[in-house]
Design an enzyme around this catalytic site. Structure first.
Site, PDB file in Angstrom:
ATOM      1  N   ARG A  61      23.273  40.962  53.747  1.00  0.00           N
ATOM      2  CA  ARG A  61      24.978  39.688  54.478  1.00  0.00           C
ATOM      3  C   ARG A  61      25.148  40.892  56.218  1.00  0.00           C
ATOM      4  O   ARG A  61      25.168  40.523  56.651  1.00  0.00           O
ATOM      5  CB  ARG A  61      25.622  40.516  53.411  1.00  0.00           C
ATOM      6  CG  ARG A  61      27.402  40.300  54.603  1.00  0.00           C
ATOM      7  CD  ARG A  61      28.084  40.629  53.298  1.00  0.00           C
ATOM      8  NE  ARG A  61      29.658  40.204  53.165  1.00  0.00           N
ATOM      9  CZ  ARG A  61      30.532  40.097  53.557  1.00  0.00           C
ATOM     10  NH1 ARG A  61      30.961  41.783  53.121  1.00  0.00           N
ATOM     11  NH2 ARG A  61      31.785  39.628  54.208  1.00  0.00           N
ATOM     12  N   HIS A  65      25.576  39.516  59.456  1.00  0.00           N
ATOM     13  CA  HIS A  65      26.902  39.727  60.152  1.00  0.00           C
ATOM     14  C   HIS A  65      26.567  39.938  61.771  1.00  0.00           C
ATOM     15  O   HIS A  65      26.839  40.161  62.496  1.00  0.00           O
ATOM     16  CB  HIS A  65      27.308  40.913  59.136  1.00  0.00           C
ATOM     17  CG  HIS A  65      28.541  40.722  58.607  1.00  0.00           C
ATOM     18  ND1 HIS A  65      29.827  40.947  57.939  1.00  0.00           N
ATOM     19  CD2 HIS A  65      28.447  38.821  57.855  1.00  0.00           C
ATOM     20  CE1 HIS A  65      30.350  40.061  57.369  1.00  0.00           C
ATOM     21  NE2 HIS A  65      28.880  38.723  57.533  1.00  0.00           N
ATOM     22  N   ASN A  93      37.445  44.869  54.356  1.00  0.00           N
ATOM     23  CA  ASN A  93      37.529  43.794  52.594  1.00  0.00           C
ATOM     24  C   ASN A  93      36.303  43.630  53.115  1.00  0.00           C
ATOM     25  O   ASN A  93      35.479  42.736  52.264  1.00  0.00           O
ATOM     26  CB  ASN A  93      38.346  43.000  52.397  1.00  0.00           C
ATOM     27  CG  ASN A  93      38.249  41.624  52.829  1.00  0.00           C
ATOM     28  OD1 ASN A  93      37.830  41.816  54.697  1.00  0.00           O
ATOM     29  ND2 ASN A  93      39.718  41.161  53.149  1.00  0.00           N
ATOM     30  N   HIS A 192      24.022  33.789  48.566  1.00  0.00           N
ATOM     31  CA  HIS A 192      25.224  33.460  47.703  1.00  0.00           C
ATOM     32  C   HIS A 192      24.839  33.727  46.260  1.00  0.00           C
ATOM     33  O   HIS A 192      25.562  33.925  45.241  1.00  0.00           O
ATOM     34  CB  HIS A 192      26.292  32.706  48.083  1.00  0.00           C
ATOM     35  CG  HIS A 192      27.467  33.712  49.173  1.00  0.00           C
ATOM     36  ND1 HIS A 192      28.515  33.060  49.629  1.00  0.00           N
ATOM     37  CD2 HIS A 192      26.715  34.198  50.589  1.00  0.00           C
ATOM     38  CE1 HIS A 192      29.057  32.940  50.466  1.00  0.00           C
ATOM     39  NE2 HIS A 192      28.263  34.269  51.516  1.00  0.00           N
TER      40      HIS A 192
HETATM   41  C1  HEM Z   1      28.727  30.665  55.630  1.00  0.00           C
HETATM   42  C2  HEM Z   1      29.114  31.422  55.745  1.00  0.00           C
HETATM   43  C3  HEM Z   1      29.747  32.745  54.948  1.00  0.00           C
HETATM   44  C4  HEM Z   1      31.308  33.164  54.493  1.00  0.00           C
HETATM   45  C5  HEM Z   1      32.499  32.570  54.806  1.00  0.00           C
HETATM   46  C6  HEM Z   1      30.752  34.267  54.087  1.00  0.00           C
HETATM   47  C7  HEM Z   1      31.512  35.745  53.185  1.00  0.00           C
HETATM   48  C8  HEM Z   1      31.049  35.924  52.343  1.00  0.00           C
HETATM   49  C9  HEM Z   1      32.540  37.065  51.648  1.00  0.00           C
HETATM   50  C10 HEM Z   1      33.468  37.102  51.711  1.00  0.00           C
HETATM   51  C11 HEM Z   1      31.379  37.834  50.738  1.00  0.00           C
HETATM   52  C12 HEM Z   1      32.191  38.806  49.589  1.00  0.00           C
HETATM   53  C13 HEM Z   1      32.211  40.326  50.704  1.00  0.00           C
HETATM   54  C14 HEM Z   1      33.204  40.736  49.664  1.00  0.00           C
HETATM   55  O1  HEM Z   1      33.752  41.115  49.065  1.00  0.00           O
HETATM   56  O2  HEM Z   1      32.593  42.443  49.276  1.00  0.00           O
HETATM   57  C15 HEM Z   1      30.025  37.372  50.995  1.00  0.00           C
HETATM   58  C16 HEM Z   1      29.138  38.383  50.568  1.00  0.00           C
HETATM   59  C17 HEM Z   1      27.884  38.209  50.595  1.00  0.00           C
HETATM   60  N1  HEM Z   1      26.928  36.915  52.021  1.00  0.00           N
HETATM   61 FE1  HEM Z   1      28.355  35.664  52.516  1.00  0.00          FE
HETATM   62  N2  HEM Z   1      29.189  34.216  53.760  1.00  0.00           N
HETATM   63  C18 HEM Z   1      28.973  33.345  54.726  1.00  0.00           C
HETATM   64  C19 HEM Z   1      27.424  33.422  54.962  1.00  0.00           C
HETATM   65  C20 HEM Z   1      26.500  34.172  54.746  1.00  0.00           C
HETATM   66  C21 HEM Z   1      25.221  34.119  55.440  1.00  0.00           C
HETATM   67  C22 HEM Z   1      24.949  32.817  56.166  1.00  0.00           C
HETATM   68  C23 HEM Z   1      24.425  35.509  53.899  1.00  0.00           C
HETATM   69  C24 HEM Z   1      22.945  35.727  54.540  1.00  0.00           C
HETATM   70  C25 HEM Z   1      21.847  34.509  54.480  1.00  0.00           C
HETATM   71  C26 HEM Z   1      25.415  35.539  53.048  1.00  0.00           C
HETATM   72  C27 HEM Z   1      24.794  36.745  52.926  1.00  0.00           C
HETATM   73  C28 HEM Z   1      26.003  37.453  51.591  1.00  0.00           C
HETATM   74  C29 HEM Z   1      25.219  38.180  50.709  1.00  0.00           C
HETATM   75  C30 HEM Z   1      24.225  38.407  49.784  1.00  0.00           C
HETATM   76  C31 HEM Z   1      26.444  38.643  49.813  1.00  0.00           C
HETATM   77  C32 HEM Z   1      27.488  39.649  48.532  1.00  0.00           C
HETATM   78  C33 HEM Z   1      26.848  41.377  49.824  1.00  0.00           C
HETATM   79  C34 HEM Z   1      27.069  42.589  49.125  1.00  0.00           C
HETATM   80  O3  HEM Z   1      26.918  42.014  47.639  1.00  0.00           O
HETATM   81  O4  HEM Z   1      26.962  43.065  48.901  1.00  0.00           O
HETATM   82  N3  HEM Z   1      26.316  35.110  53.989  1.00  0.00           N
HETATM   83  N4  HEM Z   1      29.773  36.814  51.876  1.00  0.00           N
HETATM   84  C1  LIG Z   2      42.596  48.143  49.874  1.00  0.00           C
HETATM   85  O1  LIG Z   2      43.936  48.077  50.033  1.00  0.00           O
HETATM   86  C2  LIG Z   2      45.088  48.939  50.866  1.00  0.00           C
HETATM   87  C3  LIG Z   2      46.347  49.122  50.142  1.00  0.00           C
HETATM   88  O2  LIG Z   2      46.466  47.496  51.189  1.00  0.00           O
HETATM   89  C4  LIG Z   2      44.078  49.686  51.844  1.00  0.00           C
HETATM   90  O3  LIG Z   2      45.027  50.660  51.510  1.00  0.00           O
HETATM   91  C5  LIG Z   2      42.251  50.320  51.906  1.00  0.00           C
HETATM   92  O4  LIG Z   2      42.465  50.252  52.919  1.00  0.00           O
HETATM   93  C6  LIG Z   2      42.472  48.815  51.470  1.00  0.00           C
HETATM   94  N1  LIG Z   2      41.160  48.998  50.837  1.00  0.00           N
HETATM   95  C7  LIG Z   2      39.239  48.249  51.130  1.00  0.00           C
HETATM   96  C8  LIG Z   2      38.303  48.657  50.553  1.00  0.00           C
HETATM   97  O5  LIG Z   2      39.391  47.378  51.752  1.00  0.00           O
HETATM   98  C1  LIG Z   3      39.768  40.327  53.693  1.00  0.00           C
HETATM   99  O1  LIG Z   3      41.126  40.225  53.266  1.00  0.00           O
HETATM  100  C2  LIG Z   3      42.438  38.954  53.780  1.00  0.00           C
HETATM  101  C3  LIG Z   3      43.743  39.410  53.063  1.00  0.00           C
HETATM  102  O2  LIG Z   3      42.782  39.158  51.607  1.00  0.00           O
HETATM  103  C4  LIG Z   3      41.926  37.681  54.637  1.00  0.00           C
HETATM  104  O3  LIG Z   3      43.452  37.113  55.668  1.00  0.00           O
HETATM  105  C5  LIG Z   3      40.740  37.459  55.236  1.00  0.00           C
HETATM  106  O4  LIG Z   3      40.123  36.257  55.515  1.00  0.00           O
HETATM  107  C6  LIG Z   3      39.245  38.669  54.659  1.00  0.00           C
HETATM  108  N1  LIG Z   3      38.431  38.106  55.500  1.00  0.00           N
HETATM  109  C7  LIG Z   3      37.309  38.173  54.852  1.00  0.00           C
HETATM  110  C8  LIG Z   3      36.369  38.384  56.617  1.00  0.00           C
HETATM  111  O5  LIG Z   3      36.853  39.209  53.631  1.00  0.00           O
END
Ligand code: HEM
Ligand SMILES: *[C@@H]1O[C@H](CO)[C@@H](O)[C@H](O)[C@H]1NC(C)=O
Ligand SMILES: *[C@@H]1O[C@H](CO)[C@@H](O)[C@H](O)[C@H]1NC(C)=O
Ligand SMILES: *[C@@H]1O[C@H](CO)[C@@H](O)[C@H](O)[C@H]1NC(C)=O
Ligand SMILES: *[C@@H]1O[C@H](CO)[C@@H](O)[C@H](O)[C@H]1NC(C)=O
Ligand SMILES: *[C@@H]1O[C@H](CO)[C@@H](O)[C@H](O)[C@H]1NC(C)=O
Ligand SMILES: *[C@@H]1O[C@H](CO)[C@@H](O)[C@H](O)[C@H]1NC(C)=O
Ligand SMILES: *[C@@H]1O[C@H](CO)[C@@H](O)[C@H](O)[C@H]1NC(C)=O
Length: 323
Positions: A61, A65, A93, A192
């Site tokens: 990831r 990024h 997040n 994912h």
């Molecule tokens: C298509 C658009 C993409 C979106 C909107 C997206 C969004 C996300 C989000 C929201 C998370 C969770 C982060 C968290 O809550 O900790 C995530 C995790 C992850 N993404 Fe994506 N992602 C995208 C594309 C990709 C691509 C292209 C890759 C790599 C080839 C990738 C690899 C990963 C991996 C491996 C995780 C897990 C990270 C972990 O467990 O530490 N993602 N992604």
């Molecule tokens: C989680 O949300 C709390 C309250 O909005 C914020 O203070 C904190 O920094 C956030 N932690 C992470 C890891 O995003």
């Molecule tokens: C982070 O969390 C906020 C509020 O939950 C959301 O609007 C935003 O899209 C999130 N961004 C990513 C990259 O996860």
């Protein structure tokens, strides 16, 4: 061998300037300047992964990024300074952890060859080696020769990293803006298959989908009920769930099975079914062999986005700070 000498030799051998410009990545870029670089990174990565099975997901990831913001130039690794908030602090997040491990890998390489191997290359190689660890064979080829950028801005991360709330149009626009296409979008989303998502990145689908306390109809209702037992409210940013339940530590093509069952965790995962063309690609990738082949090719394209090469940029001494 210096870069100039390489270009001269290259011109003599191939007789074509076009294939010899210093501005592109190549296989074994450090062959002469730091012959052990790739081996050092691989060994050190494997040592860390053996102790922490979540690292492959983190590195993959982080590499994604890095590449989507200013190209694969290691800018995601830079820390904020008094005057600048860096990419890595973009989204609380985000939780792109594993930075300390990258710093450690870089330190290992520096011991052998100071100031030669870029942080951008360390990250690209570490992501590949970490994901490949269990396979005992590299899952994709990583060309090298990236140099490190000196700029890392929070605003650029926010503008370039696709949101999990994205619809298909927004996702495709994001990938197209990086020179990738719909095929790359679907194939790379297969990343994912490993790792986790925090509740706040998808809980709107459970509790407040259209702002009326409802559920996302495109999410499997049984799975939604389960997710509600894990994520109790919209603001929970500490609880996380596997994106590919059952095999979150296994790099495979099961992500596409999950997506087909309407169990893709994010709206951006579900969005791959919203378009006829991308739906067809999802179906194709249910073939495991095809997925591995396609993923390898797409990673090569992703790893080449906006790279800094030749005499541009720098070779950082430490990955978290510019020289
Ligand atoms: C298509 C658009 C993409 C979106 C909107 C997206 C969004 C996300 C989000 C929201 C998370 C969770 C982060 C968290 O809550 O900790 C995530 C995790 C992850 N993404 Fe994506 N992602 C995208 C594309 C990709 C691509 C292209 C890759 C790599 C080839 C990738 C690899 C990963 C991996 C491996 C995780 C897990 C990270 C972990 O467990 O530490 N993602 N992604
Ligand atoms: C989680 O949300 C709390 C309250 O909005 C914020 O203070 C904190 O920094 C956030 N932690 C992470 C890891 O995003
Ligand atoms: C982070 O969390 C906020 C509020 O939950 C959301 O609007 C935003 O899209 C999130 N961004 C990513 C990259 O996860
Ligand atoms: C750089 O930032 C990370 C968090 O992203 C932090 O853990 C680390 O201590 C910082 N390193 C330095 C040298 O400031
Ligand atoms: C931060 O900005 C101030 C004022 O512009 C400048 O004097 C200082 O050198 C900058 N510090 C860094 C670390 O760039
Ligand atoms: C997709 O999202 C974009 C940006 O958020 C929005 O402008 C557009 O209307 C959405 N498209 C559809 C078909 O919902
Ligand atoms: C649900 O979404 C609506 C519209 O986006 C918003 O006004 C409301 O505050 C949200 N509810 C909660 C509990 O976050
Ligand atoms: C949301 O859930 C988390 C985790 O269970 C909890 O720590 C937090 O206090 C809750 N927040 C609200 C507003 O209920």
């Amino acid at each position: 061998m210096t870069n100039q000498a390489f270009i001269l030799l290259c011109i003599v051998v191939f007789g074509v300037v076009g294939t010899c410009h210093g501005g592109s990545l190549r296989k074994g870029y450090y062959k002469y300047t730091c012959p052990d670089a790739e081996e050092i990174i691989k060994k050190a990565t494997e040592k860390h992964v053996a102790n922490d099975p979540t690292l492959p997901a983190r590195f993959l990831r982080t590499h994604f990024h890095d590449c989507f913001v200013r190209g694969c130039d290691g800018s995601v690794l830079l820390n904020s300074t008094t005057n600048n908030t860096a990419e890595k602090d973009a989204i609380p997040n985000l939780t792109l952890a594993g930075f300390d491990v990258i710093d450690d890998l870089k330190a290992e390489v520096e011991k052998k060859c100071p100031n030669v191997v870029s942080c951008a290359d360390v990250l690209a190689l570490a992501a590949r080696d970490a994901v490949s660890f269990k396979f005992q064979t590299p899952l994709w080829e990583v060309l090298t020769g990236r140099r490190d950028g000196r700029i890392s801005r929070i605003s650029e991360a926010l503008a370039n990293i696709p949101s999990p709330l994205s619809n298909f149009t927004a996702l495709l626009r994001s990938f197209t803006s990086k020179g990738l296409n719909v095929h790359d979008l679907v194939v790379l989303s297969g990343g994912h298959t490993i790792g986790v998502g925090h509740c706040n990145t998808f809980s709107n689908r459970l509790y407040n989908f259209t702002g009326r306390s409802n559920q996302d109809p495109s999410l499997n209702p049984t799975y939604a009920s389960f997710l509600k037992t894990q994520c109790e409210n919209l603001s929970d940013n500490t609880t996380f769930v596997p994106m590919d339940p059952g095999s979150a530590l296994t790099f495979d093509n099961n992500y596409y099975v999950t997506v087909k069952q309407n169990k893709g965790l994010f709206q951006s995962d579900a969005a791959l079914l919203a378009n006829k063309g991308s739906r067809k690609i999802v179906d194709e990738l249910l073939d495991s062999k095809k997925f591995f082949t396609e993923f390898a090719q797409a990673m090569k394209r992703m790893g080449a986005i906006g790279v800094v090469t030749g005499n541009e940029g720098e070779i950082r001494k430490k990955c978290f700070v510019v020289n």
